[in-house]
Motif scaffolding. Structure first.
Motif, mmCIF file in Angstrom:
data_model
loop_
_atom_site.group_PDB
_atom_site.id
_atom_site.type_symbol
_atom_site.label_atom_id
_atom_site.label_comp_id
_atom_site.label_asym_id
_atom_site.label_seq_id
_atom_site.Cartn_x
_atom_site.Cartn_y
_atom_site.Cartn_z
ATOM 1 N N ALA A 26 50.097 -6.833 -55.221
ATOM 2 C CA ALA A 26 51.173 -5.887 -54.925
ATOM 3 C C ALA A 26 51.577 -5.158 -56.198
ATOM 4 O O ALA A 26 51.799 -3.942 -56.189
ATOM 5 C CB ALA A 26 52.357 -6.614 -54.314
ATOM 6 N N THR A 27 51.642 -5.891 -57.332
ATOM 7 C CA THR A 27 52.035 -5.238 -58.577
ATOM 8 C C THR A 27 50.976 -4.235 -59.023
ATOM 9 O O THR A 27 51.299 -3.177 -59.553
ATOM 10 C CB THR A 27 52.271 -6.275 -59.683
ATOM 11 N N ARG A 28 49.698 -4.579 -58.812
ATOM 12 C CA ARG A 28 48.639 -3.626 -59.149
ATOM 13 C C ARG A 28 48.819 -2.340 -58.373
ATOM 14 O O ARG A 28 48.703 -1.239 -58.921
ATOM 15 C CB ARG A 28 47.265 -4.222 -58.815
ATOM 16 N N VAL A 29 49.125 -2.485 -57.079
ATOM 17 C CA VAL A 29 49.340 -1.289 -56.262
ATOM 18 C C VAL A 29 50.549 -0.521 -56.792
ATOM 19 O O VAL A 29 50.526 0.712 -56.877
ATOM 20 C CB VAL A 29 49.512 -1.666 -54.777
ATOM 21 N N ILE A 30 51.596 -1.259 -57.193
ATOM 22 C CA ILE A 30 52.772 -0.586 -57.753
ATOM 23 C C ILE A 30 52.396 0.192 -59.007
ATOM 24 O O ILE A 30 52.810 1.346 -59.187
ATOM 25 C CB ILE A 30 53.892 -1.607 -58.045
ATOM 26 N N VAL A 31 51.583 -0.436 -59.885
ATOM 27 C CA VAL A 31 51.163 0.266 -61.101
ATOM 28 C C VAL A 31 50.429 1.545 -60.732
ATOM 29 O O VAL A 31 50.744 2.637 -61.226
ATOM 30 C CB VAL A 31 50.246 -0.625 -61.972
ATOM 31 N N MET A 32 49.477 1.431 -59.787
ATOM 32 C CA MET A 32 48.662 2.572 -59.415
ATOM 33 C C MET A 32 49.546 3.716 -58.916
ATOM 34 O O MET A 32 49.457 4.849 -59.382
ATOM 35 C CB MET A 32 47.678 2.153 -58.324
ATOM 36 N N VAL A 33 50.423 3.378 -57.975
ATOM 37 C CA VAL A 33 51.202 4.429 -57.335
ATOM 38 C C VAL A 33 52.284 4.975 -58.255
ATOM 39 O O VAL A 33 52.501 6.183 -58.326
ATOM 40 C CB VAL A 33 51.803 3.905 -56.026
ATOM 41 N N SER A 34 52.960 4.081 -58.991
ATOM 42 C CA SER A 34 54.059 4.585 -59.813
ATOM 43 C C SER A 34 53.519 5.393 -60.987
ATOM 44 O O SER A 34 54.151 6.359 -61.412
ATOM 45 C CB SER A 34 54.946 3.434 -60.292
ATOM 46 N N ALA A 35 52.323 5.030 -61.485
ATOM 47 C CA ALA A 35 51.745 5.838 -62.552
ATOM 48 C C ALA A 35 51.464 7.254 -62.047
ATOM 49 O O ALA A 35 51.751 8.230 -62.736
ATOM 50 C CB ALA A 35 50.467 5.190 -63.073
ATOM 51 N N PHE A 36 50.931 7.352 -60.836
ATOM 52 C CA PHE A 36 50.675 8.672 -60.270
ATOM 53 C C PHE A 36 51.970 9.438 -60.027
ATOM 54 O O PHE A 36 52.050 10.639 -60.274
ATOM 55 C CB PHE A 36 49.876 8.564 -58.975
ATOM 56 N N THR A 37 52.987 8.714 -59.543
ATOM 57 C CA THR A 37 54.278 9.361 -59.318
ATOM 58 C C THR A 37 54.800 9.942 -60.619
ATOM 59 O O THR A 37 55.273 11.080 -60.665
ATOM 60 C CB THR A 37 55.288 8.342 -58.769
ATOM 61 N N PHE A 38 54.676 9.145 -61.683
ATOM 62 C CA PHE A 38 55.120 9.595 -63.007
ATOM 63 C C PHE A 38 54.396 10.875 -63.412
ATOM 64 O O PHE A 38 55.009 11.839 -63.861
ATOM 65 C CB PHE A 38 54.870 8.464 -64.011
ATOM 66 N N LEU A 39 53.068 10.888 -63.180
ATOM 67 C CA LEU A 39 52.289 12.083 -63.526
ATOM 68 C C LEU A 39 52.769 13.299 -62.730
ATOM 69 O O LEU A 39 52.962 14.385 -63.278
ATOM 70 C CB LEU A 39 50.814 11.830 -63.231
ATOM 71 N N LEU A 40 52.996 13.086 -61.421
ATOM 72 C CA LEU A 40 53.375 14.211 -60.574
ATOM 73 C C LEU A 40 54.775 14.709 -60.893
ATOM 74 O O LEU A 40 55.073 15.890 -60.732
ATOM 75 C CB LEU A 40 53.278 13.814 -59.103
#
Lengths: 234, 259
Positions: free
Chosen positions: B114-128
């Motif tokens: 779950a944390t890996r998924v959080i990293v993946m998604v929140s990193a993209f959110t940060f970029l966007l």
């Protein structure tokens, strides 16, 4: 090889791809509103694949999931190879002439479903340990509890759920293509792939065949439901 | 004009002034490290010491947490629950519910995934949040990405909200004409065609017109096109990118070496 990829893409292809991606997403959400037990999130991909070719279809699938992941539901992101493979396979089937009448379209849908099931299995197993965030994982979980191996549990789940979805997708895409004006289709790279075969008038796209095709889908739904009851009951 | 599907928030911060490619590299590096690092707590640490401070540094923290609560946590939380219950690993049973049991091992496994998924998604959110999509695309085009890809991504982000609005209009219109979208399964299946039809044919009708319009603007021209906006790429950005790439290589090497 490169030439073959290139001939999938003309200006009209590039314009169609964004619209196809938006169709994927909009219809995917519409189906959620209707609460139907299918996804139907690759109609646009199949459209591009049959009108423009396998490579254009694969690109549409991959980008579609990427954008879905970025803009709407992040958990869609890792599945882009599945979407790409759906586009590629649909394009290949169309190239082999399997997008010209209702029963051939059913075959296309079935082949696409099997491909999708095979490609999605390693992703589900390696990335999520077999249990994904989708509803069908309840079946996988049950199969795991009954002592099946992880691979066979994931594969049997996909084989139960995919065909109905993909055959419906292929049939809707076929209906859409048949509804498009000839002139519009002519502008895409592969207009001959969707030309209906048979002589008189509508030929292969006649209603009897459509009803038979719908009948096949209904039978498949019943079969899947029956299998499910057997698995869950026994 | 048209509403664009974009998270971008215009602020004046160090992160906003970075080159878009640097930010993209940063995001990909975070994701790769989270998924390849052999150490159990890496993804959790990345969220705490990298992604959250970065969102403060980029002055987008309030929006970042809002998106996280609305989008990321529900998805990750659902994945966590599914995996914690359904993973058939481990012996130490903590919690039992019918045929499902939660073991210590499955709990740990689910927590990391779950944390890996959080990293993946929140990193993209940060970029966007910190990068305008057109800025990213024009920078990548300048570096050799075919212009067609940039066109597909940008125009999808533009078309999508219009298409969703159109779908809503069609649903309301057909309902007001008495289309049944709520009763039995067969009825709902049958109402698919009157909904999909107008949506798809309406949008496909535009294709030819659009094709002619962009062709008139030199879409397939092979000549190098000049850009109205110059996007700066100072040497500090290049240094950051190299450091990130080396970190990823170290992470993958450690994973291969230790396993």
């Amino acid at each position: 090889m490169l030439e073959k990829i290139k001939n999938n893409f003309n200006t009209q292809t590039w314009v169609l791809i964004p619209i196809a991606i938006a169709i994927n997403i909009a219809i995917g959400q519409l189906v959620l509103v209707l609460k139907l037990p299918v996804f139907l999130d690759s109609i646009g991909t199949v459209l591009v694949a049959v009108l423009c070719g396998p490579w254009a279809g694969a690109l549409t699938g991959a980008l579609s999931n990427t954008i879905w992941g970025i803009a709407i539901d992040p958990s869609a992101f890792p599945w882009w190879p599945v979407a790409a493979m759906i586009g590629y396979m649909a394009g290949r089937m169309a190239q082999w002439g399997f997008f010209k009448s209702w029963w051939k379209v059913v075959v296309t849908g079935f082949v696409v479903a099997i491909t999708a099931a095979i490609v999605s299995t390693p992703i589900a197993v390696y990335l999520f340990g077999g249990i994904t965030a989708s509803g069908s994982s309840f079946i996988t979980a049950y199969l795991l509890q009954t002592g099946q191996g992880i691979w066979s549990a994931v594969v049997s789940t996909s084989f139960l759920t995919e065909p109905v979805d993909k055959i419906t997708t292929a049939m809707l895409a076929f209906a859409i293509v048949q509804g498009l004006p000839r002139r519009t289709i002519g502008g895409y790279p592969k207009p001959e792939q969707v030309e209906v075969e048979g002589g008189e008038g509508e030929g292969g796209a006649n209603n009897t065949q459509m009803y038979i095709a719908i009948g096949v889908v209904v039978l498949l739904v019943l079969f899947a439901a029956f299998m499910l009851r057997n698995i869950l009951g026994g | 004009m048209h509403e664009r599907l974009s998270f971008y928030i215009k602020r004046n911060s160090v992160i906003h002034h970075l080159n878009p490619l640097t930010k993209l590299t940063l995001v990909l590096a975070l994701i790769l490290i989270a998924f390849t690092s052999p150490w159990y707590w890496t993804p959790h640490l990345l969220v705490l010491i990298a992604i959250i401070p970065l969102s403060f540094l980029g002055k987008v923290a309030p929006e970042f947490f809002k998106t996280a609560l609305r989008l990321i946590l529900p998805a990750a939380g659902f994945l966590f629950l599914m995996q914690a219950f359904f993973q058939p690993v481990g012996e130490t049973v903590i919690f039992k519910f019918y045929f499902l049991d939660m073991t210590q091992e499955s709990l740990m496994f689910a927590f990391r995934n779950a944390t890996r998924v959080i990293v993946m998604v929140s990193a993209f959110t940060f970029l966007l949040l910190t990068t305008h999509p057109s800025e990213l695309m024009s920078d990548l085009t300048r570096r050799g990405l075919p212009g067609q890809f940039a066109y597909v991504i940008i125009s999808t982000l533009q078309i999508l909200p219009q298409m969703q609005a159109k779908a809503q209009t069609i649903i309301s219109a057909q309902r007001s004409r008495g289309l049944d979208t709520e009763s039995s399964f067969i009825r709902r299946m049958g109402s698919l065609t009157p909904l999909i039809g107008p949506l798809v044919f309406g949008s496909l009708a535009e294709v030819e017109e659009r094709a002619i319009a962009i062709e008139a603007r030199g879409f397939t021209s092979k000549k190098v096109k000049t850009s109205l906006h110059e996007i700066p790429d100072p040497s500090s950005d290049k240094l950051i990118r190299w450091v990130l790439i080396i970190l990823v290589i170290i992470s993958i090497a450690l994973k291969l070496w230790l396993s």
